[in-house]
Structures are given as structure tokens and as C-alpha cells.
Design an enzyme around this catalytic site. Sequence first.
Site, PDB file in Angstrom:
ATOM      1  N   GLY A 191     -49.940  31.663   1.169  1.00 14.76           N
ATOM      2  CA  GLY A 191     -50.360  31.907  -0.204  1.00 14.76           C
ATOM      3  C   GLY A 191     -49.607  33.093  -0.776  1.00 14.76           C
ATOM      4  N   CYS A 192     -50.239  33.829  -1.658  1.00 17.72           N
ATOM      5  CA  CYS A 192     -49.602  34.980  -2.302  1.00 17.72           C
ATOM      6  C   CYS A 192     -49.026  35.942  -1.276  1.00 17.72           C
ATOM      7  CB  CYS A 192     -50.621  35.698  -3.179  1.00 17.72           C
ATOM      8  SG  CYS A 192     -49.992  37.217  -3.910  1.00 17.72           S
ATOM      9  N   PHE A 193     -47.730  36.201  -1.375  1.00 15.00           N
ATOM     10  CA  PHE A 193     -47.108  37.045  -0.356  1.00 15.00           C
ATOM     11  C   PHE A 193     -47.573  38.492  -0.416  1.00 15.00           C
ATOM     12  CE2 PHE A 193     -42.965  36.458  -3.070  1.00 15.00           C
ATOM     13  CZ  PHE A 193     -43.522  37.154  -4.140  1.00 15.00           C
TER      14      PHE A 193
ATOM     15  N   CYS B 143     -50.511  39.465  -0.370  1.00 18.52           N
ATOM     16  CA  CYS B 143     -51.675  39.588   0.516  1.00 18.52           C
ATOM     17  C   CYS B 143     -51.345  39.365   1.981  1.00 18.52           C
ATOM     18  CB  CYS B 143     -52.750  38.591   0.083  1.00 18.52           C
ATOM     19  SG  CYS B 143     -53.369  38.875  -1.590  1.00 18.52           S
TER      20      CYS B 143
END
Length: 203
Positions: free
Chosen positions: A41-43, A45
Amino acid sequence: MKPSKFTTALAGLLLGFTLSATAAGPAANDKTTAEATFAGGCFWCMVHPFDQLPGVISVTSGYTGGHTKNPTYPEVSAGGTGHVEAVQIVYDPERVHYEKLLDVFWHNVDPLDGDGQFCDRGSTYRSEIFYHGDEQKRLAELSKAAIEKQLKHTVVTEIRPAVTFYAAEDYHQDYYKKNPLRYKFYRFSCGRDQRLEELWGKN
């Protein structure tokens, strides 16, 4: 002063050792680091969980898995590049084993979600493991089987060979350090921590 026969002989011997070492290439134990690549997902995080591990040297946010060369964030976000947001980790395998990295990876993603991660939807945010070599592939597959057994559900996270990794723009690097308040708000508002706790417990 004219060099002695001993000095001349010693210099020749050392030169021979140098040429032999050069011809043989670098020693096997010169490789003191290894790479691991994960998409979750969002890098933003995915950096912090690995960054805090002893033995991890660097964590870089970027794009991989697609066909577009040198992609930009707007291009990847728009879709069509085939890339996912990912992190590439350089680590010391003498200090942290790949199995530990896999454990951290699994506990920071939702491996049951094939349409993105948390509030981020679409193929750009799918979870994947990109292996570097046969041993990483073997360990990744074993860990996936163990997670399926633990969760009692089919794990949709893909395991693929690593391909070219493109570092993201500078403002994406170490986002959790540069913008701590925005980072924490994003994680909470995205429901990431809530879902992780639901899957894995508070720890």
C-alpha cells in the site's frame, strides 16, 4: 638508492598477489549487504516499520513491478504504468535475517485484500513480495503458507521476482520523519492501524 634484490623480489611477489586477486574478482565475503523489496500500500507507511530494525541500513520509497521507465508519482497514481508503490530495503543479513523482514512485512499489510490496502484502492496499492534470488523466494512462499494457516483465509499477496526499482521523488522519502503529524493523521484516517489491530492484535 638502487633497490636490493630482496626489495625487488618482494615487490614482484606483492604485484603477483594483486593481479591474482583482481583476476579472481572480489572475495565472496565482500558482499555484506542484501536487498529486500516489498509493496504494502502507501509507501509512506511501509518505511518506519523497517527503518527501526537493527541491521537495516536504508529504506527507500519507490515504484516497481511495471513497464514504464522512470515513472513519476502522478503517472503511477493515475494507473497504466503497472507499477506499485513499494519500499526497497538494504540490510545486513548478519544482523537481521530475511525471515524477520518477512514477519514485519506481513504484520504491516492486509494480505487478504486484493484490491489495494486500507483506504488506498486500486492495483497501485496491492501487496506484493519481490524476491531477490531463490532463497528469498523459498522463504517468502513458506511464510505465505504459514500466514494462510494462521489467518485461516486465502492470502492474495503475490510473490514475484524483483525487477527494476525506481526511487520515488525526494519529498516522499522518510515522510514519517519530515511530516510526523500529517503521517500519523493519514495512518489513522486511512484505517490502517485499526485494520492491522483487527488482523494481528495490538502487538
